[in-house]
Motif scaffolding. Structure first.
Motif, short mmCIF file in Angstrom:
data_model
loop_
_atom_site.label_atom_id
_atom_site.label_comp_id
_atom_site.label_asym_id
_atom_site.label_seq_id
_atom_site.Cartn_x
_atom_site.Cartn_y
_atom_site.Cartn_z
N ARG A 16 0.83 -1.21 0.00
CA ARG A 16 0.00 0.00 0.00
C ARG A 16 0.86 1.25 0.00
O ARG A 16 2.03 1.23 0.37
N PHE A 32 0.37 5.57 1.23
CA PHE A 32 -0.44 6.32 2.19
C PHE A 32 -0.99 7.60 1.57
O PHE A 32 -0.39 8.17 0.66
N ARG A 76 4.28 9.46 3.18
CA ARG A 76 5.08 9.23 4.37
C ARG A 76 6.49 8.87 3.94
O ARG A 76 6.89 7.73 3.99
N LEU A 119 10.47 8.76 4.36
CA LEU A 119 11.36 8.68 5.50
C LEU A 119 12.27 9.88 5.39
O LEU A 119 13.27 9.87 4.69
N MET A 120 11.88 10.96 6.08
CA MET A 120 12.44 12.30 5.84
C MET A 120 13.95 12.35 6.04
O MET A 120 14.64 13.11 5.38
N ARG A 121 14.44 11.58 6.98
CA ARG A 121 15.86 11.70 7.31
C ARG A 121 16.69 10.64 6.61
O ARG A 121 17.80 10.35 6.99
N MET A 122 16.09 10.03 5.59
CA MET A 122 16.86 9.09 4.77
C MET A 122 16.83 9.64 3.35
O MET A 122 15.92 10.37 2.97
N ARG A 178 8.79 3.53 -4.30
CA ARG A 178 9.28 2.69 -3.21
C ARG A 178 8.42 1.44 -3.07
O ARG A 178 8.95 0.34 -2.85
N ALA A 179 7.12 1.62 -3.24
CA ALA A 179 6.23 0.45 -3.17
C ALA A 179 6.56 -0.54 -4.28
O ALA A 179 6.52 -1.76 -4.07
N ASP A 221 12.07 6.78 11.59
CA ASP A 221 11.44 7.86 10.85
C ASP A 221 9.92 7.68 10.78
O ASP A 221 9.17 8.63 10.96
N LEU A 256 6.22 -1.96 3.98
CA LEU A 256 7.17 -2.56 3.05
C LEU A 256 7.63 -3.93 3.54
O LEU A 256 8.67 -4.44 3.13
N GLU A 270 18.67 18.33 8.66
CA GLU A 270 17.93 17.32 7.90
C GLU A 270 17.93 15.98 8.62
O GLU A 270 17.02 15.19 8.47
#
Lengths: 284, 255, 298
Positions: free
Chosen positions: B84, B86, B90, B92-95, B166-167, C167, C175, C292
Motif C-alpha cells: 500500500r 499512504f 510518508r 522517511l524524511m531523514r533518509m 518505493r512500493a 522515521d 514494506l 535534515e
C-alpha cells in the motif's frame, strides 16, 4: 493485615493524588512527565519554607505552597513547555526535556536545603485506635483531605467549563482550537491543577514520612504504575490505581522484605502492560 | 479468463458506534485497475487500512492470491505482495531518496542482524543489485537526479512519486494507491497516468483511491463507489459514473 | 601526563561504549530507553559475581551481556507494541528496581558495602603499576570494536530498516518489515553493549556498589548521544569526551571555589539538567548534526 491495609490506604491516597496530576498532564499535554516527582518535592519544600519563614500557621503555609507550586507550573509552561510546543517538537523531545527539569529541580533543592531528611515543624501526632488498627490523627486528616481533593477534581472535571474544555482539548486538539477554546489558557490551568495536586501529595508525603530532595523521585514508579493501572490519561482510573498500588505495596510487606515493596508496583505495571495495556478502566 | 487477485467480502469495521465499513465487498481481477471513489468519510482509506492489515476488521473475509489474509500482521501481508501507499505521503524524511527506495526491496539477506557481519560480500552484491533496480525505477519516475537528496526536501508531488516508486521496489502483485494524484500538478499527472498504465501492462493489479474523477475514469477498468461504508455502485466506469445515486451521494456531501 | 591520558581513555572510553549502546537504540531506532544504566549494572554485577565464583572472565563478561540483552528484549516485548512513552516509563522503573535489589539482596551483592577483590583481566601478567595503562588500551580496543560493529550495522540493510522505523514505523511495516522484531533486536543489542561497558567499569574501579549505578548515569549517556547528534556514532564518542571534559573542569574549579562538596556536586547536577533542557530547546540536532538528520523534532 488490617494495619497494612490502613497504611496502604494512606500511602495510596498520596500516590493517587500524584497520579491524577500525572494522568491529567498526560491526557491534555500528551506526554509522560518525568519531572512530576519533583513537583511533589517542590510542594513539600515550599510548605516547609513558608512554615518556617512566615508566622502564619502550618495550614496557611500549605495553601501558600500549593499556590506557589501551581504558579511555578504556569511559569515553567511559559519558559519551557510552550516554546517546545510552538516549535513543533515532538513528544519524545518534550519527555527528554522533562528529565532535564527533574534533574535541575532536584539538585537545586539539594543546594538550598542540603540532602538531609527534614521534618515539618509539627507536634508529634497521637495514635488512635480504630477497630484494631493504630492510626495517628494526622494520618486520618491526610486521608480526609485527599478524599476532599479527589471530590474537588471530580467536580472540576465534570461540572466546570474548564473541565469541558480540557476534555475537548484531549479528545481533539484541532477541533478544540477551531471551536474557540483558548488552548494556551486550558494548558496553563491543566498545569496549575496538576502541580497543585502534586504539591498537596508532596506535603502529605512529607507529613507521614519526612522531607528530602529525593522524596518525589523515589515514588515516581508507583505514580506511573498507578496511572497506567487506571488507564493513563484517566483521572478516575488514577485515583483507583493509586489506592490499589498503595494497598498492594503495603500488603506485600507481610510476605517480602519491606525494601522490595516498590518492586511490587513495577511488577503490577509490567503485568498491566502485558495483559491489559489500556488499564483496568480503559481510556487512552 | 482472468484470475482473481483480491476478494474482500462483507468487511465491517466500526469506530465507537460509527460503522466506517458496513458489509463492504470488493474484487480485483489480475491485471486490472480498480478505481475507488466516494465522498469524504465514505470509508475508502479505512478499507485500505483493513485490506493491508493496518486495521483489524470486525467481520468479513479478505482473500489475496487465493489465501485468507485476514488476521495476518501487516508486514506479512506486504511480503505476500500486497503493498500500500499512504494518503499523506510518508517519506522517511531523514533518509535519502535512494535509501527510501532500497528499503522497499524484499528478501534482503542483510536485513538479518548477523548477516552483514559474517557475509559482507553477499550483502554487498545484493546491495548493488538493489541499487541498480532502485535507480531504474527512479528513472521511470523522473526522480533519479534526486537520489542523494533527503526525502524530506522533496516537493509534495515528488514525495507522492517516491512513495509509489518505493512500493514498486517490493515487487507487488497488488498495489494500493491512496490518492496518488493529490498535490501532483496537472502536467505531472498526465505523465503519472501514462506510467500507471505501463505498470498495468506489465501485469500489476492496482486499486486507486482518488478524488479527481477524470484521472480515475482514465485509468480504471472497474469502478467502485463507496458511501457511508457501503458499496453504492460498482461496474464499468462510464456506467457507474452516470448512475444518479452516485451523483446524489456527492451532492449530499456538499449540502 | 601519561596518567592523565590514561584516565581520559578509561572514563571517557567506558562511557563512550555505554553511550554507543544507547545511540543504537535512540539514534537509530528511536527507542526511549530511560533505564540504560540498569544494563550497565547487570554487566558489572554478573561479571564480578561469576568471576568471584571461579568462572573465567571472558564467559563471565559474555554472560552479563547475554543476560542484559535478554532483559532489554523482555522489557521491549512488554512495551514496544504500545506508545513509546511506556518503554521510557518501564525502563526507568527497571533501573530503579534493579538498584533496590542490588542494595537489598545483601547475601549475594553485599548491598551498599559493595564488592571488591575480584579478578581483573590479565592482572597477574601485567602487574599493578602498569595495570591502568593496560586497561586503557583494552578499553580503547573494545571501543574501536564496538564502534566498527555499530558502523557496519548502521550502513547495512539492517540499519536501514532500523532508521526507517525511527522515521516512520508504518512505512517500514507497509514494506514488509517486522518493526516490532527490529526494535526488540536494537534494544537487546544496545543493552548488551551497556553490559560490556559495565564489566569494563568494574575492572577499572576494582570496587562496585549499587550507588555506582544511579539513574543519572543513564542521562549522562543521553547527553553524550544528543550532544554528538543522535544517530551519529562518532558524535556519541565526541559527546563522551565533552562530558568527561565538563566533569574534570568543574571538579578542577571546585578546588578554587569554597563550596561545600554537596553544594558543588548539586550545582554540577543542576547544570547537567539545564544542559539537557537547553539542548532540547535550542539544539536538538546536537553539535555535529545537520537539521535534515534531526532525530528529534517534527
Amino acid at each position: 493485615m488490617e494495619q497494612l491495609i490502613a497504611n496502604g490506604i494512606i500511602y495510596g491516597c498520596i500516590i493517587a493524588l500524584a497520579a491524577i496530576g500525572l494522568s491529567l498532564a498526560y491526557r491534555i499535554l500528551n506526554f509522560a512527565n518525568f519531572a512530576h516527582g519533583e513537583f511533589l518535592t517542590l510542594g513539600a519544600y515550599f510548605a516547609l519554607f513558608f512554615a518556617a519563614s512566615l508566622d502564619l500557621g502550618f495550614l496557611f503555609a500549605c495553601i501558600l505552597a500549593i499556590a506557589a507550586t501551581a504558579a511555578f507550573g504556569v511559569a515553567l509552561d511559559r519558559l519551557a513547555w510552550r516554546p517546545m510546543r510552538s516549535s513543533g517538537a515532538n513528544r519524545t523531545a518534550i519527555m527528554i526535556l522533562s528529565i532535564g527539569v527533574s534533574i535541575a529541580i532536584r539538585n537545586a533543592l539539594i543546594i538550598f536545603f542540603r540532602p538531609d531528611a527534614l521534618r515539618f515543624p509539627l507536634p508529634v501526632s497521637q495514635g488512635i485506635n480504630i477497630g484494631g488498627m493504630t492510626v495517628t490523627s494526622l494520618q486520618v486528616e491526610v486521608v480526609l483531605i485527599a478524599i476532599a481533593a479527589m471530590l474537588l477534581v471530580h467536580a472540576l472535571l465534570s461540572r466546570s467549563t474548564l473541565g469541558k474544555s480540557m476534555r475537548a482539548l484531549a479528545d481533539n486538539p484541532d477541533l478544540a482550537r477551531i471551536s474557540g477554546i483558548n488552548v494556551d489558557r486550558v494548558i496553563r490551568c491543566t498545569w496549575a491543577v496538576s502541580m497543585g495536586l502534586a504539591a498537596l501529595a508532596g506535603i502529605m508525603y512529607g507529613l507521614i514520612t519526612h522531607l528530602n530532595p529525593n522524596m518525589g523521585w523515589s515514588i515516581i514508579l508507583p505514580m506511573f504504575a498507578a496511572a497506567i493501572l487506571g488507564g493513563i490519561g484517566n483521572a478516575y482510573g488514577a485515583m483507583a490505581g493509586g489506592i490499589i498500588i498503595g494497598i498492594s505495596q503495603e500488603i506485600s510487606t507481610a510476605f517480602l522484605p519491606a525494601e522490595y515493596k516498590i518492586a511490587v508496583s513495577f511488577l503490577i505495571m509490567i503485568a498491566v502492560l502485558l495483559f491489559r495495556p489500556r488499564g483496568l478502566m480503559g481510556g487512552g | 479468463m482472468a484470475n482473481e487477485v483480491l476478494s474482500a467480502i462483507s468487511v465491517c469495521k466500526g469506530f465507537g458506534g460509527i460503522l466506517a465499513l458496513d458489509h463492504c465487498s470488493i474484487r480485483v481481477e489480475e491485471g486490472d485497475i480498480v478505481g475507488l471513489i466516494g465522498p469524504n468519510g465514505a470509508g475508502k482509506s479505512t478499507l485500505f487500512d483493513v485490506i493491508s492489515g493496518f486495521l483489524p476488521p470486525d467481520a468479513g473475509s479478505i482473500v489475496f492470491s487465493g489465501r485468507e489474509i485476514l488476521g495476518l500482521p501487516a508486514y506479512k501481508i506486504a511480503r505476500l505482495g500486497l503493498v500500500r501507499t499512504f494518503q499523506i505521503p510518508r517519506s522517511l524524511m531523514r533518509m535519502t531518496v535512494l535509501e527510501n527506495m532500497m528499503l522497499g526491496a524484499q528478501g534482503q539477506a542483510g536485513e538479518r542482524l548477523y548477516i552483514p557481519l559474517i557475509r559482507r560480500h553477499k550483502v554487498m552484491a545484493q546491495e548493488k543489485e538493489i541499487r541498480e533496480k532502485a535507480e531504474e525505477i527512479l528513472e521511470f519516475f523522473d526522480l533519479r537526479r534526486m537520489r542523494d537528496e533527503y526525502a524530506g526536501s522533496l516537493s509534495g508531488g515528488q514525495k507522492k512519486m517516491l512513495e509509489m516508486a518505493r512500493a514498486l521496489m517490493a515487487d507487488p502483485r497488488l498495489l494500493l494507491l491512496d490518492e496518488p494524484f493529490a498535490g501532483v500538478n496537472p502536467a505531472l499527472a498526465d505523465r503519472l497516468i501514462e506510467r500507471i498504465r505501463i505498470l498495468k501492462e506489465k501485469g500489476l493489479s492496482i486499486i486507486i483511491i482518488e478524488h479527481a474523477i477524470p484521472y480515475v475514469l482514465a485509468l480504471s477498468d472497474e469502478l467502485y463507489v463507496l458511501n457511508k461504508g457501503r458499496v453504492l455502485a460498482s461496474g464499468r466506469p462510464d456506467a457507474v459514473i452516470s448512475d444518479r445515486r452516485v451523483f446524489e451521494a456527492y451532492l449530499g456531501e456538499g449540502a | 601526563m601519561l596518567d592523565y591520558l590514561v584516565s581520559i581513555a578509561l572514563t571517557a572510553g567506558i562511557y563512550a561504549i555505554f553511550a554507543l549502546g544507547l545511540n543504537l537504540q535512540w539514534g537509530y531506532a528511536g527507542l526511549l530507553n530511560f533505564g540504560h544504566v540498569a544494563f550497565m549494572a547487570m554487566g558489572a554485577y554478573v561479571t564480578v559475581l561469576l568471576s568471584m565464583n571461579g568462572i573465567p572472565l571472558l564467559p563471565a563478561v559474555l554472560a552479563g551481556m547475554i543476560l542484559a540483552g535478554a532483559a532489554g528484549a523482555f522489557l521491549g516485548m512488554a512495551t514496544l507494541r504500545l506508545r513509546e512513552d511506556y518503554l521510557a516509563i518501564v525502563t526507568i522503573g527497571f533501573s530503579e528496581i534493579l538498584r533496590f535489589i542490588l542494595l537489598n539482596w545483601s547475601s549475594l551483592t553485599r548491598g551498599s558495602f559493595g564488592l571488591f577483590g575480584y579478578p581483573r583481566p590479565f592482572q597477574d601478567l601485567v602487574g599493578i603499576r602498569d595495570y591502568n595503562l593496560f586497561l586503557a588500551g583494552l578499553v580503547l580496543a573494545v571501543l574501536l570494536l564496538v564502534y566498527m560493529l555499530l558502523e557496519t550495522l548502521a550502513r547495512s540493510p539492517w540499519g536501514r530498516v532500523l532508521k526507517s522505523i525511527r522515521d516512520d514505523e508504518a512505512v517500514a511495516i507497509s514494506l514488509g518489515k517486522n518493526a516490532f522484531s527490529y526494535k526488540v533486536q536494537a534494544l537487546a543489542l544496545g543493552s548488551a553493549i551497556a553490559a560490556l561497558s559495565g564489566s569494563l567499569l568494574a575492572f577499572y574501579l576494582q570496587y562496585i556498589n549499587p550507588n555506582n549505578f544511579q539513574p543519572i548515569e543513564t542521562f549522562y549517556a543521553w547527553i553524550m548521544v544528543i550532544m554528538g547528534g543522535s544517530g551519529n556514532n562518532r558524535g556519541t564518542i565526541l559527546g563522551a569526551l565533552i562530558l568527561w571534559g565538563f566533569f574534570s573542569t568543574t571538579r578542577f574549579m571546585e578546588g578554587y571555589l569554597s563550596f561545600s562538596p554537596t553544594a558543588s556536586s548539586g550545582a554540577r547536577m543542576v547544570l547537567i539538567g539545564l544542559i539537557l533542557i537547553g539542548m532540547m530547546m535550542f539544539r536538538p540536532q546536537g553539535l555535529l548534526g545537520r537539521k535534515e538528520e534531526l532525530s528529534i523534532g517534527k
